[in-house]
Write a protein that holds these residues in place. Sequence first.
Motif, PDB file in Angstrom:
ATOM      1  N   ALA A  39      -3.638  -4.132   0.391  1.00 61.10           N
ATOM      2  CA  ALA A  39      -3.943  -3.055  -0.557  1.00 61.10           C
ATOM      3  C   ALA A  39      -5.372  -2.544  -0.365  1.00 61.10           C
ATOM      4  N   SER A  43      -6.101   1.230   0.569  1.00 64.84           N
ATOM      5  CA  SER A  43      -6.995   1.983  -0.315  1.00 64.84           C
ATOM      6  C   SER A  43      -8.111   2.654   0.477  1.00 64.84           C
ATOM      7  N   LYS A  54      -2.049  -1.116  -4.314  1.00 62.74           N
ATOM      8  CA  LYS A  54      -1.346  -2.387  -4.526  1.00 62.74           C
ATOM      9  C   LYS A  54       0.140  -2.131  -4.778  1.00 62.74           C
TER      10      LYS A  54
END
Length: 70
Positions: A39, A43, A54
């Motif tokens: 994640a 990101s 996530k």
Amino acid sequence: MDPAIKDMVEECYFETVLEALNAGHSNLVAHKEGVTGAAMLLSSLNNMEDEEAKSAVVALNLRPAQLSEK
């Protein structure tokens, strides 16, 4: 998700899971670490909020047991 980014996210997940398992962590802890690491990568690559990234990683339905398939 772009296929190239998906591949990078999956690779990050499985590398993190493997490191956690090799350190003696359970599958659950390794999975959580894998999701977090993947994640964070997603990101940063897609300029996404952490929770959105996530959720995207969780949606890939990756599991430590899939390591044997890699």
